[in-house]
Design an enzyme around this catalytic site. Structure first.
Site, PDB file in Angstrom:
ATOM      1  CE1 TYR A 158       6.447  -0.290   4.484  1.00  0.00           C
ATOM      2  CE2 TYR A 158       8.371  -1.521   3.757  1.00  0.00           C
ATOM      3  CZ  TYR A 158       7.082  -1.496   4.247  1.00  0.00           C
ATOM      4  OH  TYR A 158       6.435  -2.671   4.499  1.00  0.00           O
TER       5      TYR A 158
ATOM      6  CE  LYS B  16      -7.729   5.713  10.259  1.00  0.00           C
ATOM      7  NZ  LYS B  16      -8.938   4.910  10.539  1.00  0.00           N
TER       8      LYS B  16
ATOM      9  CG  ASP C  93     -10.490   1.988   9.497  1.00  0.00           C
ATOM     10  OD1 ASP C  93     -10.619   2.499   8.357  1.00  0.00           O
ATOM     11  OD2 ASP C  93     -10.929   2.540  10.525  1.00  0.00           O
TER      12      ASP C  93
ATOM     13  CG  ASP D 251       4.046  -4.849   4.031  1.00  0.00           C
ATOM     14  OD1 ASP D 251       4.358  -5.836   3.343  1.00  0.00           O
ATOM     15  OD2 ASP D 251       4.322  -4.743   5.240  1.00  0.00           O
TER      16      ASP D 251
ATOM     17  CG  ASP E 140       1.434 -10.243   3.993  1.00  0.00           C
ATOM     18  OD1 ASP E 140       2.002 -10.026   2.910  1.00  0.00           O
ATOM     19  OD2 ASP E 140       2.026 -10.680   5.003  1.00  0.00           O
TER      20      ASP E 140
HETATM   21  C1  IPM Z   1       6.994  -7.380   1.243  1.00  0.00           C
HETATM   22  C2  IPM Z   1       7.806  -7.618   2.484  1.00  0.00           C
HETATM   23  C3  IPM Z   1       8.845  -6.511   2.612  1.00  0.00           C
HETATM   24  C4  IPM Z   1       8.112  -5.192   2.741  1.00  0.00           C
HETATM   25  C5  IPM Z   1       9.860  -6.721   3.761  1.00  0.00           C
HETATM   26  C6  IPM Z   1      10.564  -8.052   3.660  1.00  0.00           C
HETATM   27  C7  IPM Z   1      10.850  -5.592   3.831  1.00  0.00           C
HETATM   28  O1  IPM Z   1       6.968  -7.699   3.597  1.00  0.00           O
HETATM   29  O2  IPM Z   1       7.586  -7.332   0.144  1.00  0.00           O
HETATM   30  O3  IPM Z   1       5.772  -7.261   1.354  1.00  0.00           O
HETATM   31  O4  IPM Z   1       7.708  -4.796   3.850  1.00  0.00           O
HETATM   32  O5  IPM Z   1       7.936  -4.532   1.713  1.00  0.00           O
HETATM   33 MG    MG Z   2       4.917  -7.738   3.142  1.00  0.00          MG
END
Ligand code: IPM
Ligand code: MG
Length: 347
Positions: A123, A174, A206, A230, A234
């Site tokens: 990032y 990884k 993975d 990230d 999710d």
């Molecule tokens: C998160 C989001 C952010 C990230 C985006 C909105 C920049 O997906 O906080 O997980 O990638 O960190």
């Molecule tokens: Mg995210």
């Protein structure tokens, strides 16, 4: 929008003495000031005791140049506050086990914590940008890079958290392909010697993505880099039923923490009173616990959320037959009622 909480200068600060102030960031700031993170917002956040951040982003700003995207403001805020440790708990509540897309026996009882490195890796790594390769073809490029101190400090946070949980830490990387991951694994293994009571394992990302949906109960605490964290957080959120349920805390060595839901702003349902407010409400609970040391107040909010779910209230994302479907506003009001009744019960 950012709510920065500042304790009053009173010698005996209490939760009553907090005076939250609101500052724009993301799309709100772009519309007001032309930049996604105004200097005044960053400096107010730096001076605050803790920061609650609303989800950012929206179609309106999607096509903006990178430095004018709401997401860029968020990364600048994380960097400006030096909040390198992002805690993303994923717990399957018994009330919501039927909302999970996984089978009940797979989802039931899942209680894991993703510790995501937040201010380094691909990032932020340099060089990055657009250019041309030796054949004259256009390219885009980023750099995954981690220095010793960045890995050591996130590893220590993760070991401390694992120690207070079930004593198991899984480091995800990884390392079969990437040098940055090989180095990550080496440093995490070195730090493990400071925590003999925590059981450390390593997993390729993975495989971790696959194991999370195969048998998520095997995980206690996961530590991983910015991009893998990230993605995996999710994925972990869906085990719990909805990404609309998951709060997060971002902490640094010192200075205020940043507390935000892990989801985005759901622009597809904007203005329709459909969004689930619970991830943001639970982020406020994390703010009280980790940001202000008010663990009892945090517990009251968490209990109010559970009580509201027990009373059958559900937004669309966590709705299942037999429950009461409500909008964002009503869900928030019901949680407030539950907080009120728990206060009344305590008196
Ligand atoms: C998160 C989001 C952010 C990230 C985006 C909105 C920049 O997906 O906080 O997980 O990638 O960190
Ligand atoms: Mg995210």
């Amino acid at each position: 929008m950012v709510s920065a909480l500042k304790s009053s200068p009173s010698p005996k600060p209490s939760s009553n003495s907090l005076a939250p102030s609101k500052m724009p960031m993301g799309g709100a700031a772009l519309d007001l000031t032309g930049v996604p993170l105004p200097e005044e917002t960053l400096s107010a956040a730096q001076r605050a005791d803790a920061i609650l951040l609303g989800a950012i982003g929206g179609y309106k700003w999607d096509k903006n140049e990178k430095h004018l995207k709401p997401e860029t403001g968020l990364l600048q805020l994380r960097e400006g506050l030096k909040v390198f440790a992002n805690l993303r708990p994923a717990t399957v509540l018994p009330q919501l086990v039927d909302s999970s897309t996984l089978k009940k026996d797979v989802a039931e009882g899942v209680d894991l914590m993703v510790v995501r490195e937040l201010t380094g890796g691909i990032y932020f790594g340099k060089p990055r940008g657009f250019g041309t390769n030796e054949k004259g073809e256009d390219i885009g490029f980023n750099t995954e890079v981690y220095a010793t101190h960045e890995i050591d400090r996130i590893a220590r946070i993760a070991f401390e958290i694992a120690r207070k949980r079930r004593g198991q830490l899984c480091s995800v990387d990884k390392a079969n392909v990437l040098e940055a991951s090989m180095f990550w694994r080496k440093r995490v293994t070195a730090i493990a010697s400071e925590y003999p009571d925590v059981e450390l394992s390593h997993m390729y990302v993975d495989n971790a993505a696959m194991q999370l949906v195969r048998y998520p109960k095997q995980f206690d605490t996961i530590v991983t880099n910015n991009i893998f964290g990230d993605i995996l957080s999710d994925e972990a959120s869906m085990i719990t039923g909805s990404i609309g349920m998951l709060p997060s805390a971002s902490l640094g060595e010192s200075g205020p923490g940043l507390f935000e839901p892990i989801h985005g702003s759901a622009p597809d349902i904007a203005g329709q009173d459909k969004a689930n407010p619970l991830a943001t409400i639970l982020s406020a609970a994390m703010l009280l616990k980790y940001g202000l040391g008010e663990a009892n107040a945090a517990k009251r909010i968490e209990n109010a959320v559970l009580d509201t779910l027990n009373r059958g209230f559900r937004t669309g994302d966590i709705y299942s037959a037999g429950n009461k479907l409500v909008g964002c506003k009503e869900m928030g009001e019901e949680v407030l009622k539950s907080v009120g009744s728990s206060v009344a019960a305590a008196i």
